[in-house]
Scaffold this active site. Structure first.
Site, PDB file in Angstrom:
ATOM      1  N   GLU A  17       0.816  -1.219   0.000  1.00 51.08           N
ATOM      2  CA  GLU A  17       0.000   0.000   0.000  1.00 51.08           C
ATOM      3  C   GLU A  17       0.849   1.268   0.000  1.00 51.08           C
ATOM      4  O   GLU A  17       0.496   2.254  -0.646  1.00 51.08           O
ATOM      5  CB  GLU A  17      -0.964  -0.021   1.194  1.00 51.08           C
ATOM      6  CG  GLU A  17      -2.080  -1.052   1.009  1.00 51.08           C
ATOM      7  CD  GLU A  17      -2.930  -1.194   2.259  1.00 51.08           C
ATOM      8  OE1 GLU A  17      -2.397  -1.709   3.265  1.00 51.08           O
ATOM      9  OE2 GLU A  17      -4.107  -0.794   2.244  1.00 51.08           O
ATOM     10  N   GLU A  68      -4.976  -9.183   3.634  1.00 47.74           N
ATOM     11  CA  GLU A  68      -5.625  -8.738   4.879  1.00 47.74           C
ATOM     12  C   GLU A  68      -6.819  -9.589   5.304  1.00 47.74           C
ATOM     13  O   GLU A  68      -7.013  -9.844   6.485  1.00 47.74           O
ATOM     14  CB  GLU A  68      -6.060  -7.275   4.758  1.00 47.74           C
ATOM     15  CG  GLU A  68      -4.923  -6.278   4.916  1.00 47.74           C
ATOM     16  CD  GLU A  68      -4.119  -6.052   3.651  1.00 47.74           C
ATOM     17  OE1 GLU A  68      -4.297  -6.802   2.670  1.00 47.74           O
ATOM     18  OE2 GLU A  68      -3.297  -5.111   3.646  1.00 47.74           O
TER      19      GLU A  68
END
Ligand SMILES: NC(=O)c1ccc[n+]([C@@H]2O[C@H](COP(=O)([O-])OP(=O)(O)OC[C@H]3O[C@@H](n4cnc5c(N)ncnc54)[C@H](O)[C@@H]3O)[C@@H](O)[C@H]2O)c1
Length: 704
Positions: free
Chosen positions: A106, A126
């Site tokens: 990210e 995630e």
């Protein structure tokens, strides 16, 4: 100002932000602090033309610090930090290598350009932890590769390699050779050609990648893949929002959803399971001064189902292994199965032909025990018979070198008794692998009253190269896992005598989250195998004439499970799909009539409670007796070895989730209904309820 972890240097007019946070460059609080400071430093120097973000060591940022998940939310801080880099007035290039996951990926999406070494792997895993990409991933990634591709990454959680990343379009270049030099050259080219920052925040998501049909398909996949779970659906909601929201607003929405995901039981359970697996190696009383014995070679006695699988584990780890059997025929058959297992891995593209040859060359078959004389660890995996095992251990005592670890793979036999066959009981230990041994991650390490501390340490360390999760247990019938299975299986069998169908029982368990219903498991493992175990322990039966009678009825009708196409279910030849079988149901009804078991209907809730409550209760007894070191170890056994859903944490975590009081009341309710023979609460359960404490409290109070 540079910290030890993050430093800024200049290569001409290109600033290099280097991060060094071994072993895997986790984005810890100190890293974030260093990156904030580096951003200040960059902005202060007016001559900077471009920035390179780069990590030392074996990987670029591997991800966020999972240890922080249980603390206060960090999303806002991540957002601010990433925003600083995104808003730099000159091009920011991320140069990646290794395994770039979650937050590690990210941060690069907030950079303006991304390059990577060949073989770098990227992923957004995630949802495997019950959370969503919460550091901009759900908003920035769709701006780069569209909603459909982003959802694919997020829901599948499968990493992609650099070539795929380039094809998808979230990296700009694969740099062959020296990554740092190549990335610097790339940054200079950008400067030379007048390319400025290229901010994801200025990009729009292509709405064609987010049609209703695409969202519906992703939702359907998520529901199927993550039964009873929320995180993947929440992630879809966040990614979908990227289409219409400007980045800043989308990021706020992502934070809101991420914070909601983090407090779900699903997420807490998955994060707990992640740490529980790392905790099992910590054994009270076994300090760093207890050194493991080196294991450079192994021997396995018995080349059957388990022996062959264990041999594969050693060969995969590069450890030479001698396999001994009693006849040439048995040995040839055993090694033939090993060869076939590797063959199918090659066929499925999981293993290169030459690696198969290398691994097979590490496995040597023999009938002569003397060939095991040099082995550092010897593992017995012959038939489950005490006399035979004692005989083999007496032989091993003759041939094994001093200091060799003598292990047994027994599932049910008393290892203290096996150890009486040798003059060195301190070297004897249980290494309980699960079938198929080359696939199942669990390894129960069973210490006897005499096992030496360094032998325990050796076993726990050996698990690493064998790619197993070790859990220490003390000798008792069934150790941790199988002992807890007793009540679970007993009630399932009892309910099919009371009138429930095998399908009703298994479906209730599977809908709740077990990987496979217990009766289907029996069919898979062989009903005959289970009956043989029951028979050899008939002396320990409780005085209950219905005990295991479903198994006996099915077995006596010649139904052994998948192996002969009929058991609790029916199977077509060559097919493992279970079909309801009225014949099996009639056999169960007949046995019930003979035993005068009253017939009635069962709801899903009753099926669950009657199977799970005895399982949880026995786990608590195991803790009380010190058979397992900690509650989380019991949980690892069941999530790694028995298909217990990780998103429920494991049986002990689940007991805390429903509340120990609820568990106790449930057990007392069934005691009222069925009598005290099978329904007695564990004293520790009663004690904890009285004190208003949880199993997590109990673990903490004992282990600090
Ligand atoms: N199958 C499972 O699911 C499983 C799981 C965990 C543990 N175990 C335990 O592992 C052990 C082996 O089980 P398995 O399923 O592999 O059995 P198996 O019947 O497939 O294999 C046993 C092997 O031992 C060999 N053998 C018998 N006597 C021998 C001797 N005197 N010397 C050398 N070899 C001899 C046999 O020829 C055979 O190859 C048992 O103790 C069992 O309880 C089995």
């Amino acid at each position: 100002m540079s910290s030890n972890i993050v430093s800024v240097s200049w290569d001409g007019d290109v600033a290099v932000v280097s991060v060094n946070n071994p072993p895997v460059n986790t984005i810890s609080a100190a890293v974030r602090e260093g990156l904030f400071a580096a951003a200040d430093e960059l902005r202060a120097r007016k001559d900077t033309k471009a920035v390179l973000l780069w990590c030392e060591g074996r990987t670029f940022f591997s991800g966020a610090d999972i240890g922080e998940f249980s603390g206060p939310p960090k999303e806002e801080e991540y957002r601010r930090l990433f925003g600083l880099y995104e808003n730099m007035p000159f091009p920011v290039v991320a140069a990646m290598h290794g395994t770039v996951m979650g937050g590690g990926l990210e941060i690069t999406l907030a950079c303006h350009y991304r390059v990577a070494a060949p073989g770098t792997r990227f992923g957004l895993p995630e949802v495997t932890l019950g959370i969503i990409p919460g550091a901009g991933g759900t908003q920035r990634m769709p701006r780069l590769i569209g909603v459909a591709n982003t959802l694919d990454l997020v829901i599948s959680t499968r990493p992609v390699d650099a070539a795929k990343a380039l094809e998808l379009g979230f990296i700009d270049k694969i740099v062959e050779g020296d990554l740092r030099a190549g990335a610097l050259a790339y940054a200079r080219e950008l400067v030379a050609s007048g390319k400025g920052p290229r901010r994801t925040s200025d990009m729009k998501v292509d709405p064609a990648t987010a049609t209703d049909e695409i969202i519906a398909r992703a939702t359907e996949t998520a529901k199927k893949q993550y039964r009873n779970r929320q995180a993947a659906l929440t992630a879809i909601e966040a990614v979908r929002a990227s289409v219409n929201m400007p980045l800043a607003k989308g990021l706020e929405y992502e934070t809101e959803l991420a914070n909601k995901a983090k407090v779900t039981t699903e997420s807490k359970a998955l994060v707990y399971a992640f740490f529980a697996e790392r905790e099992t190696r910590k054994i009270p009383g076994l300090g760093a001064d207890v050194r493991p014995r080196p294991v450079k070679s192994a021997a396995i006695i018995g080349s059957g189902t388990m022996g062959g699988g264990i041999a594969i584990c050693f060969a995969n780890a590069g450890i030479p292994v001698t396999v001994i059997d009693s006849t040439q025929e048995a040995l040839d058959r055993g090694l033939g199965v090993v060869d076939k297992t590797y063959g199918s891995m090659v066929k499925r593209g999981r293993l290169a032909e030459q690696d198969k040859a290398k691994r097979m060359a590490l496995i040597r078959g023999t009938l002569d025990y003397k060939d095991a004389a040099g082995a550092d660890v010897l593992i017995e995996a012959v038939f489950e018979n005490m006399e035979l095992k004692k005989k083999i251990f007496a032989t091993l005592d003759q041939v094994a070198k001093p200091g060799a670890v003598l292990a047994t793979n027994t599932s049910t036999l008393d290892i203290d008794a096996i150890a009486t066959a040798v003059k060195r009981p301190q070297d004897v230990i249980g290494l309980h692998f699960f079938s198929p041994a080359n696939v199942m991650p669990l390894l129960e390490v069973v210490r006897t009253g005499a096992t030496a501390p360094d032998v325990i340490q050796t076993a726990m360390e050996l698990a690493k190269p064998l790619k197993k999760t070790p859990v220490l247990a003390k000798v008792c019938y069934g150790f941790i896992g199988n002992r807890m299975m007793e009540g679970y299986a007993r009630e399932a069998e009892r309910m099919v005598l009371e009138g429930a169908t095998p399908r009703q029982v298994d479906s209730a368990l599977e809908n709740w989250g077990m990987a496979m219903g217990i009766l289907a498991v029996f069919d898979m493992a062989g009903v005959d195998v289970g009956v043989n175990v029951h028979k050899s322990h008939a002396d320990k039966y409780p005085p209950d004439p219905t005990y295991y009678q479903a198994d006996f009825a099915i077995y006596e009708a010649g139904r052994y499970g998948q192996k002969n196409g009929k058991g609790y279910y029916r199977y077509e030849p060559g097919d493992r799909v279970r079909k309801d079988d009225p014949e099996a149901i009639a056999i169960l009804r007949e046995r019930a009539a003979k035993l005068k078991v009253p017939q009635r209907q069962h709801g899903e809730q009753e099926i669950l409670e009657r199977c799970l409550y005895p399982l949880l209760n026995e786990g608590i007894r195991i803790l009380e007796e010190g058979v397992a070191v900690r509650a989380s170890d019991v949980d690892v056994v069941w999530t790694a070895g028995y298909g217990f859903p990780r998103y429920r944490g494991g049986p002990m975590f689940y007991a805390d989730t429903i509340g120990l009081k609820t568990l106790l009341e449930g057990i007392l309710k069934y005691r009222e209904q069925f009598g005290p023979m099978h329904w007695q609460p564990a004293p520790l359960l009663e004690k904890l309820v009285k004190e208003g404490r949880t199993l997590a409290d109990w673990d903490r109070s004992r282990l600090g």
